[in-house]
Design a protein around this motif. Structure first.
Motif, PDB file in Angstrom:
ATOM      1  N   GLY A 165       0.814  -1.204   0.000  1.00  0.00           N
ATOM      2  CA  GLY A 165       0.000   0.000   0.000  1.00  0.00           C
ATOM      3  C   GLY A 165       0.847   1.254   0.000  1.00  0.00           C
ATOM      4  O   GLY A 165       0.563   2.225  -0.721  1.00  0.00           O
ATOM      5  N   ILE A 166       1.895   1.237   0.818  1.00  0.00           N
ATOM      6  CA  ILE A 166       2.798   2.387   0.858  1.00  0.00           C
ATOM      7  C   ILE A 166       3.453   2.594  -0.502  1.00  0.00           C
ATOM      8  O   ILE A 166       3.560   3.732  -0.991  1.00  0.00           O
ATOM      9  N   GLU A 167       3.885   1.506  -1.120  1.00  0.00           N
ATOM     10  CA  GLU A 167       4.514   1.614  -2.432  1.00  0.00           C
ATOM     11  C   GLU A 167       3.548   2.208  -3.455  1.00  0.00           C
ATOM     12  O   GLU A 167       3.929   3.070  -4.266  1.00  0.00           O
ATOM     13  N   LEU A 168       2.291   1.785  -3.425  1.00  0.00           N
ATOM     14  CA  LEU A 168       1.302   2.291  -4.378  1.00  0.00           C
ATOM     15  C   LEU A 168       1.121   3.791  -4.228  1.00  0.00           C
ATOM     16  O   LEU A 168       1.243   4.544  -5.205  1.00  0.00           O
ATOM     17  N   VAL A 169       0.805   4.247  -3.021  1.00  0.00           N
ATOM     18  CA  VAL A 169       0.446   5.660  -2.860  1.00  0.00           C
ATOM     19  C   VAL A 169       1.648   6.581  -3.015  1.00  0.00           C
ATOM     20  O   VAL A 169       1.512   7.711  -3.513  1.00  0.00           O
ATOM     21  N   THR A 170       2.830   6.121  -2.631  1.00  0.00           N
ATOM     22  CA  THR A 170       4.005   6.990  -2.764  1.00  0.00           C
ATOM     23  C   THR A 170       4.500   7.048  -4.197  1.00  0.00           C
ATOM     24  O   THR A 170       5.014   8.084  -4.645  1.00  0.00           O
ATOM     25  N   GLN A 171       4.369   5.956  -4.944  1.00  0.00           N
ATOM     26  CA  GLN A 171       4.782   5.982  -6.344  1.00  0.00           C
ATOM     27  C   GLN A 171       3.805   6.782  -7.196  1.00  0.00           C
ATOM     28  O   GLN A 171       4.211   7.545  -8.082  1.00  0.00           O
ATOM     29  N   VAL A 172       2.501   6.629  -6.934  1.00  0.00           N
ATOM     30  CA  VAL A 172       1.506   7.411  -7.672  1.00  0.00           C
ATOM     31  C   VAL A 172       1.607   8.883  -7.284  1.00  0.00           C
ATOM     32  O   VAL A 172       1.498   9.782  -8.126  1.00  0.00           O
ATOM     33  N   ALA A 173       1.794   9.123  -5.973  1.00  0.00           N
ATOM     34  CA  ALA A 173       2.013  10.483  -5.454  1.00  0.00           C
ATOM     35  C   ALA A 173       0.920  11.456  -5.860  1.00  0.00           C
ATOM     36  O   ALA A 173       1.184  12.596  -6.256  1.00  0.00           O
ATOM     37  N   ASN A 174      -0.325  11.002  -5.758  1.00  0.00           N
ATOM     38  CA  ASN A 174      -1.470  11.872  -6.000  1.00  0.00           C
ATOM     39  C   ASN A 174      -1.970  12.362  -4.640  1.00  0.00           C
ATOM     40  O   ASN A 174      -2.265  11.541  -3.773  1.00  0.00           O
ATOM     41  N   PRO A 175      -2.065  13.650  -4.404  1.00  0.00           N
ATOM     42  CA  PRO A 175      -2.460  14.141  -3.078  1.00  0.00           C
ATOM     43  C   PRO A 175      -3.857  13.713  -2.653  1.00  0.00           C
ATOM     44  O   PRO A 175      -4.188  13.789  -1.459  1.00  0.00           O
ATOM     45  N   ALA A 176      -4.674  13.230  -3.582  1.00  0.00           N
ATOM     46  CA  ALA A 176      -6.013  12.756  -3.235  1.00  0.00           C
ATOM     47  C   ALA A 176      -6.083  11.239  -3.147  1.00  0.00           C
ATOM     48  O   ALA A 176      -7.169  10.674  -3.040  1.00  0.00           O
ATOM     49  N   GLY A 177      -4.926  10.575  -3.177  1.00  0.00           N
ATOM     50  CA  GLY A 177      -4.880   9.120  -3.086  1.00  0.00           C
ATOM     51  C   GLY A 177      -4.015   8.681  -1.926  1.00  0.00           C
ATOM     52  O   GLY A 177      -2.790   8.884  -1.943  1.00  0.00           O
ATOM     53  N   GLY A 178      -4.615   8.092  -0.897  1.00  0.00           N
ATOM     54  CA  GLY A 178      -3.867   7.660   0.278  1.00  0.00           C
ATOM     55  C   GLY A 178      -4.329   6.308   0.762  1.00  0.00           C
ATOM     56  O   GLY A 178      -4.944   5.542   0.011  1.00  0.00           O
ATOM     57  N   LEU A 179      -4.058   6.015   2.020  1.00  0.00           N
ATOM     58  CA  LEU A 179      -4.343   4.705   2.584  1.00  0.00           C
ATOM     59  C   LEU A 179      -5.385   4.756   3.687  1.00  0.00           C
ATOM     60  O   LEU A 179      -5.482   5.726   4.446  1.00  0.00           O
ATOM     61  N   CYS A 180      -6.131   3.669   3.773  1.00  0.00           N
ATOM     62  CA  CYS A 180      -6.924   3.341   4.962  1.00  0.00           C
ATOM     63  C   CYS A 180      -6.115   2.272   5.698  1.00  0.00           C
ATOM     64  O   CYS A 180      -5.861   1.196   5.143  1.00  0.00           O
ATOM     65  N   ILE A 181      -5.717   2.554   6.925  1.00  0.00           N
ATOM     66  CA  ILE A 181      -4.895   1.627   7.690  1.00  0.00           C
ATOM     67  C   ILE A 181      -5.736   1.021   8.805  1.00  0.00           C
ATOM     68  O   ILE A 181      -5.998   1.647   9.832  1.00  0.00           O
ATOM     69  N   ASP A 182      -6.170  -0.205   8.594  1.00  0.00           N
ATOM     70  CA  ASP A 182      -6.937  -0.956   9.580  1.00  0.00           C
ATOM     71  C   ASP A 182      -5.950  -1.795  10.383  1.00  0.00           C
ATOM     72  O   ASP A 182      -5.190  -2.588   9.820  1.00  0.00           O
ATOM     73  N   ILE A 183      -5.951  -1.654  11.698  1.00  0.00           N
ATOM     74  CA  ILE A 183      -5.017  -2.401  12.529  1.00  0.00           C
ATOM     75  C   ILE A 183      -5.110  -3.902  12.263  1.00  0.00           C
ATOM     76  O   ILE A 183      -4.097  -4.608  12.312  1.00  0.00           O
ATOM     77  N   TRP A 184      -6.302  -4.378  11.950  1.00  0.00           N
ATOM     78  CA  TRP A 184      -6.481  -5.805  11.682  1.00  0.00           C
ATOM     79  C   TRP A 184      -5.586  -6.259  10.525  1.00  0.00           C
ATOM     80  O   TRP A 184      -4.937  -7.298  10.600  1.00  0.00           O
ATOM     81  N   HIS A 185      -5.559  -5.466   9.460  1.00  0.00           N
ATOM     82  CA  HIS A 185      -4.823  -5.847   8.264  1.00  0.00           C
ATOM     83  C   HIS A 185      -3.319  -5.598   8.404  1.00  0.00           C
ATOM     84  O   HIS A 185      -2.536  -6.033   7.550  1.00  0.00           O
ATOM     85  N   VAL A 186      -2.932  -4.910   9.452  1.00  0.00           N
ATOM     86  CA  VAL A 186      -1.521  -4.745   9.766  1.00  0.00           C
ATOM     87  C   VAL A 186      -1.061  -5.847  10.726  1.00  0.00           C
ATOM     88  O   VAL A 186      -0.076  -6.540  10.484  1.00  0.00           O
ATOM     89  N   ALA A 187      -1.796  -6.011  11.816  1.00  0.00           N
ATOM     90  CA  ALA A 187      -1.360  -6.920  12.885  1.00  0.00           C
ATOM     91  C   ALA A 187      -1.629  -8.390  12.584  1.00  0.00           C
ATOM     92  O   ALA A 187      -0.827  -9.250  12.968  1.00  0.00           O
ATOM     93  N   ARG A 188      -2.734  -8.707  11.911  1.00  0.00           N
ATOM     94  CA  ARG A 188      -3.068 -10.113  11.687  1.00  0.00           C
ATOM     95  C   ARG A 188      -1.987 -10.840  10.883  1.00  0.00           C
ATOM     96  O   ARG A 188      -1.626 -11.970  11.235  1.00  0.00           O
ATOM     97  N   PRO A 189      -1.435 -10.237   9.832  1.00  0.00           N
ATOM     98  CA  PRO A 189      -0.343 -10.915   9.124  1.00  0.00           C
ATOM     99  C   PRO A 189       1.021 -10.721   9.777  1.00  0.00           C
ATOM    100  O   PRO A 189       2.028 -11.196   9.254  1.00  0.00           O
TER     101      PRO A 189
END
Length: 293
Positions: A165-189
């Motif tokens: 996700g970080i790679e996507l939004v930083t490479q596209v670098a569109n100020p209206a395109g960012g991330l939704c960070i759900d703790i579940w999808h970070v911690a579960r894996p």
């Protein structure tokens, strides 16, 4: 010590028995009742999924919904979910209709974010096409006064991780395109929270979601995701550490609380909202304690 956080009840937290499954996403609880209960329970934000918006607009208008939100003091609005926005097959017409309707709603309601999802059905995805489509989607969102929050999912078949996700939004670098960070999808894996603080530029943190989980996954990861979430602080995730990792990016809310669980669905709306808010605020209190310890 930090100020009290602004909390947003994501769409599933107030949706009753609805599930994020085809044909089951429409909440049996009227939107007006959900908004009133959310505001009365001390929340500042409200989330709504497309199926509920579509049903509401059969007998009401977007202006009606905007007035309901304003009259109840709701200051943060989140809409979801656009899927298959990169596709060129038979899925695309439905995706484009949802896209148009959510953008129109965001413009009237002043919704700060619209969540979008990854590929979860096993279809092949060309990374370049995906990134270009994300850029175009974000640009269109900006034209409607809103932003796109990409939610990476560990069971997705393309871009399943925080790092992706970080790679996507930083490479596209569109100020209206960012991330939704759900703790579940970070911690579960098992992703280290340090990745957030060290690798994610704060300008790309558009929305954050809190919840918790038992130590072991039961069933498939997707089944565990939609049936067995716990309240923040009631499980194995270090929610205060996650909060502080996100704070390190400069994010200051609103903080979404997304409770998808069979138990939560059995609770009366006001009871479920009260329990979720109390548990979340306790995690913030502990996060604050750690900051000053």
């Amino acid at each position: 010590m930090t100020t009290a956080p602004s909390l947003l009840a994501t769409c599933w937290t107030t949706a009753g028995t609805a599930l994020p499954l085809a044909g089951q996403s429409l909440s049996p609880i009227p939107v007006a009742e959900r908004i009133a209960a959310t505001a009365a329970g001390g929340w500042q934000g409200f989330g709504l999924v497309h199926a509920d918006l579509e049903a509401f607009l059969v007998d009401h208008t977007l202006a009606d919904l905007r007035l309901m939100l304003a009259d109840n003091g709701i200051t943060h609005v989140e809409l979801e979910l656009i899927e298959h926005w990169w596709a060129s097959d038979e899925r695309r017409p439905v995706s484009d209709r949802v896209r148009r309707e959510l953008f129109a709603a965001a413009e009237v309601l002043g919704a700060q974010t619209i969540k979008v999802g990854p590929e979860t059905g096993g279809h092949p995805v060309d990374p370049t096409t995906f990134a270009e489509a994300f850029d175009a989607l974000a640009t269109e969102a900006a034209a409607h006064g809103t932003r796109i929050a990409y939610e990476f999912l560990p069971f997705a078949t393309h871009g399943p991780s925080l790092e992706a996700g970080i790679e996507l939004v930083t490479q596209v670098a569109n100020p209206a395109g960012g991330l939704c960070i759900d703790i579940w999808h970070v911690a579960r894996p098992g992703t280290d929270y340090a990745v957030i603080a060290e690798s994610l530029p704060g300008e790309y943190v558009f929305s954050v979601e809190l919840n918790d989980a038992a130590p072991e996954t039961i069933g498939t990861l997707f089944e565990d995701t939609i049936h067995r979430r716990l309240l923040p602080g009631d499980g194995s995730f270090d929610v205060p550490a996650f909060i502080n990792a996100v704070r390190a990016t400069g994010f200051d809310g609103p903080w979404g609380v997304e409770i998808l669980s069979d138990h939560h669905r059995t609770l009366p709306l006001t009871e479920g909202l009260a329990a979720a808010r109390e548990a979340t605020l306790a995690c913030f209190a502990e996060a604050d304690r750690r900051l000053v310890a």
